[in-house]
Design a protein around this motif. Structure first.
Motif, mmCIF file in Angstrom:
data_model
loop_
_atom_site.group_PDB
_atom_site.id
_atom_site.type_symbol
_atom_site.label_atom_id
_atom_site.label_comp_id
_atom_site.label_asym_id
_atom_site.label_seq_id
_atom_site.Cartn_x
_atom_site.Cartn_y
_atom_site.Cartn_z
ATOM 1 N N ILE A 268 0.825 -1.208 0.000
ATOM 2 C CA ILE A 268 0.000 0.000 0.000
ATOM 3 C C ILE A 268 0.863 1.264 0.000
ATOM 4 N N GLU A 269 2.025 1.209 0.624
ATOM 5 C CA GLU A 269 2.925 2.362 0.579
ATOM 6 C C GLU A 269 3.461 2.579 -0.835
ATOM 7 N N ALA A 270 3.823 1.494 -1.513
ATOM 8 C CA ALA A 270 4.284 1.611 -2.899
ATOM 9 C C ALA A 270 3.159 2.119 -3.797
ATOM 10 N N TYR A 271 1.943 1.701 -3.514
ATOM 11 C CA TYR A 271 0.791 2.122 -4.311
ATOM 12 C C TYR A 271 0.600 3.639 -4.245
ATOM 13 N N PHE A 272 0.514 4.175 -3.036
ATOM 14 C CA PHE A 272 0.274 5.617 -2.914
ATOM 15 C C PHE A 272 1.483 6.444 -3.337
ATOM 16 N N GLU A 273 2.684 5.904 -3.174
ATOM 17 C CA GLU A 273 3.873 6.628 -3.620
ATOM 18 C C GLU A 273 3.931 6.775 -5.137
ATOM 19 N N SER A 274 3.175 5.954 -5.863
ATOM 20 C CA SER A 274 3.189 6.029 -7.330
ATOM 21 C C SER A 274 2.402 7.221 -7.859
ATOM 22 N N PHE A 275 1.555 7.837 -7.012
ATOM 23 C CA PHE A 275 0.764 8.988 -7.441
ATOM 24 C C PHE A 275 1.573 10.274 -7.311
ATOM 25 N N ARG A 276 1.228 11.238 -8.151
ATOM 26 C CA ARG A 276 1.845 12.556 -8.089
ATOM 27 C C ARG A 276 0.738 13.602 -8.094
ATOM 28 N N ALA A 277 0.549 14.251 -6.952
ATOM 29 C CA ALA A 277 -0.474 15.296 -6.820
ATOM 30 C C ALA A 277 -1.836 14.802 -7.289
ATOM 31 N N GLY A 278 -2.197 13.598 -6.857
ATOM 32 C CA GLY A 278 -3.507 13.059 -7.184
ATOM 33 C C GLY A 278 -3.603 12.388 -8.534
ATOM 34 N N GLN A 279 -2.523 12.389 -9.288
ATOM 35 C CA GLN A 279 -2.534 11.767 -10.606
ATOM 36 C C GLN A 279 -1.664 10.519 -10.606
ATOM 37 N N ARG A 280 -2.097 9.481 -11.289
ATOM 38 C CA ARG A 280 -1.311 8.267 -11.416
ATOM 39 C C ARG A 280 -0.235 8.460 -12.490
ATOM 40 N N PRO A 281 0.769 7.631 -12.492
ATOM 41 C CA PRO A 281 1.912 7.820 -13.397
ATOM 42 C C PRO A 281 1.553 7.841 -14.874
ATOM 43 N N ASP A 282 0.548 7.050 -15.281
ATOM 44 C CA ASP A 282 0.216 6.953 -16.710
ATOM 45 C C ASP A 282 -1.056 7.723 -17.060
ATOM 46 N N MET A 283 -1.334 8.805 -16.313
ATOM 47 C CA MET A 283 -2.584 9.540 -16.492
ATOM 48 C C MET A 283 -2.740 10.043 -17.925
ATOM 49 N N GLY A 284 -1.643 10.433 -18.552
ATOM 50 C CA GLY A 284 -1.740 10.936 -19.921
ATOM 51 C C GLY A 284 -2.039 9.852 -20.934
ATOM 52 N N GLN A 285 -1.710 8.612 -20.600
ATOM 53 C CA GLN A 285 -1.876 7.503 -21.541
ATOM 54 C C GLN A 285 -3.171 6.723 -21.305
ATOM 55 N N HIS A 286 -3.532 6.541 -20.028
ATOM 56 C CA HIS A 286 -4.695 5.730 -19.701
ATOM 57 C C HIS A 286 -5.736 6.566 -18.960
ATOM 58 N N LEU A 287 -6.808 6.880 -19.639
ATOM 59 C CA LEU A 287 -7.911 7.627 -19.051
ATOM 60 C C LEU A 287 -9.204 6.854 -19.256
ATOM 61 N N GLY A 288 -10.111 6.961 -18.314
ATOM 62 C CA GLY A 288 -11.394 6.282 -18.453
ATOM 63 C C GLY A 288 -11.671 5.369 -17.274
ATOM 64 N N TYR A 289 -12.947 4.998 -17.127
ATOM 65 C CA TYR A 289 -13.347 4.216 -15.951
ATOM 66 C C TYR A 289 -12.671 2.855 -15.885
ATOM 67 N N GLN A 290 -12.213 2.330 -17.033
ATOM 68 C CA GLN A 290 -11.531 1.031 -17.019
ATOM 69 C C GLN A 290 -10.125 1.118 -16.427
ATOM 70 N N TYR A 291 -9.671 2.347 -16.112
ATOM 71 C CA TYR A 291 -8.354 2.538 -15.490
ATOM 72 C C TYR A 291 -8.456 3.226 -14.133
ATOM 73 N N ARG A 292 -9.633 3.289 -13.569
ATOM 74 C CA ARG A 292 -9.844 4.033 -12.318
ATOM 75 C C ARG A 292 -9.024 3.438 -11.166
ATOM 76 N N ASN A 293 -8.749 4.295 -10.188
ATOM 77 C CA ASN A 293 -7.967 3.885 -9.023
ATOM 78 C C ASN A 293 -8.850 3.106 -8.058
ATOM 79 N N CYS A 294 -8.338 1.977 -7.590
ATOM 80 C CA CYS A 294 -9.129 1.197 -6.640
ATOM 81 C C CYS A 294 -8.234 0.280 -5.814
ATOM 82 N N ILE A 295 -8.769 -0.133 -4.671
ATOM 83 C CA ILE A 295 -8.119 -1.101 -3.786
ATOM 84 C C ILE A 295 -9.171 -2.113 -3.378
ATOM 85 N N GLY A 296 -8.854 -3.390 -3.478
ATOM 86 C CA GLY A 296 -9.792 -4.441 -3.101
ATOM 87 C C GLY A 296 -9.328 -5.180 -1.866
ATOM 88 N N LEU A 297 -10.190 -5.218 -0.838
ATOM 89 C CA LEU A 297 -9.898 -5.901 0.421
ATOM 90 C C LEU A 297 -11.092 -6.761 0.808
#
Length: 316
Positions: free
Chosen positions: A206-235
């Motif tokens: 989970i620490e690696a997961y949140f560290e991958s974001f930058r100011a609320g954006q995921r690393p591939d935000m410019g390449q992957h947009l849309g609900y099929q790429y939404r941020n989620c965690i399953g527990l």
């Protein structure tokens, strides 16, 4: 006036003769002892009589947990106490089913999943986490598998597939997004299963997961947009999971944590929390596994039978 009667360390009201309450208390204590013996030495029959009582079933589960360790379980029930230590408080923090739920935990292998963008990059990143401590896993032990989650719907035959598959089985049409599942393992310690190892492994993920974001954006935000790429965690249990407090603690960007209800949009600075019991993981096709990892890893996983064909179209 009623007078207090003490019998074997127990006190309570009695009638003038004192015998009625004494008899009730002694009978109750005797019944408790007998019940404990019955649970310890008898096998329950098919949910009849005393065994149909939920409280007795919980006692049996605790007894077996102490004697045999943990059986594998896909779901965990626990009580949520207080507010999370950090992170944005939203409706995910207030699950309606939290009230009056008793803490009951079964330890064993626990599957969790993560989504934020395309699963090729996410799988590669989580494989690297599994290589390091507290995991320290070899190619044969790596558990990070690409797949789909975030919807309760499935296609014909229960299939959830990638693009180019049979009609009505494509994951994004069903409301799913791309995710990667990792298995946490509780190691046996002093004759019982120690949940601390699961927590340590999840903390690293989970620490690696949140560290991958930058100011609320995921690393591939410019390449992957849309609900099929939404941020989620399953527990297992969603926000009721005993691991959930680690999510709020690792939320270093104070992102919005929302209770996942399925088929959500791709919202900025937002992570959906899914209960894996209701929003299960569907493993992706073999040809989509370990695309950004060494070819040798994929070969080992195929040989181990961990990425057998799912029934969806294999394009390789």
């Amino acid at each position: 006036r009623q007078k207090s009667v003490r019998t074997n360390g127990m006190s309570g009201p009695s009638d003038q003769g004192g015998g009625g309450a004494r008899t009730v208390l002694i009978a109750a204590a005797t019944a408790a002892v007998i019940l404990g013996c019955v649970i310890s030495h008898m096998e329950p029959s098919a949910n009849t009589g005393i065994w149909a009582n939920p409280e007795v079933q919980k006692m049996i589960m605790r007894q077996e947990l102490g004697q045999k360790g943990a059986a594998s379980a896909s779901a965990t029930t626990t009580r949520v106490k207080g507010k999370p230590s950090s992170g944005a408080e939203t409706d995910a923090m207030k699950p309606a089913s939290a009230a009056n739920s008793e803490s009951l935990q079964i330890f064993g292998d626990t599957d969790v999943y993560f989504g934020n963008g395309g699963f090729f990059a996410r799988q590669s990143a989580l494989v690297l986490v599994e290589r390091l401590e507290p995991f320290g896993r070899s190619d044969e032990e790596i558990s990070a598998l690409a797949g789909y989650a975030g919807s309760k719907d499935v296609g014909p035959g229960g299939l959830v597939c990638y693009h180019g598959a049979q009609p009505k089985t494509v994951y994004e049409g069903l409301g799913d997004c791309e995710v990667v599942q990792v298995t946490l393992r509780a190691r046996e310690h002093l004759g019982h299963y120690d949940p601390q190892n699961e927590k340590n492994e999840f903390r690293a993920l989970i620490e690696a997961y949140f560290e991958s974001f930058r100011a609320g954006q995921r690393p591939d935000m410019g390449q992957h947009l849309g609900y099929q790429y939404r941020n989620c965690i399953g527990l297992a249990g969603g926000t009721l999971s005993p691991l959930y407090h680690l999510v709020t603690k690792a939320n270093i960007h104070n992102m919005n944590l929302k209770l996942g209800k399925g088929d959500e949009p791709d919202a900025f600075n937002t992570v959906y929390i899914y209960d894996t019991v209701h929003f299960p993981f569907h493993r992706a096709e073999r040809y989509l596994q370990f695309k950004n990892s060494p070819k040798s890893l994929r070969e080992v996983q195929i040989k181990a039978g961990r990425v057998d064909p799912t029934g969806c179209t294999e394009l390789e």
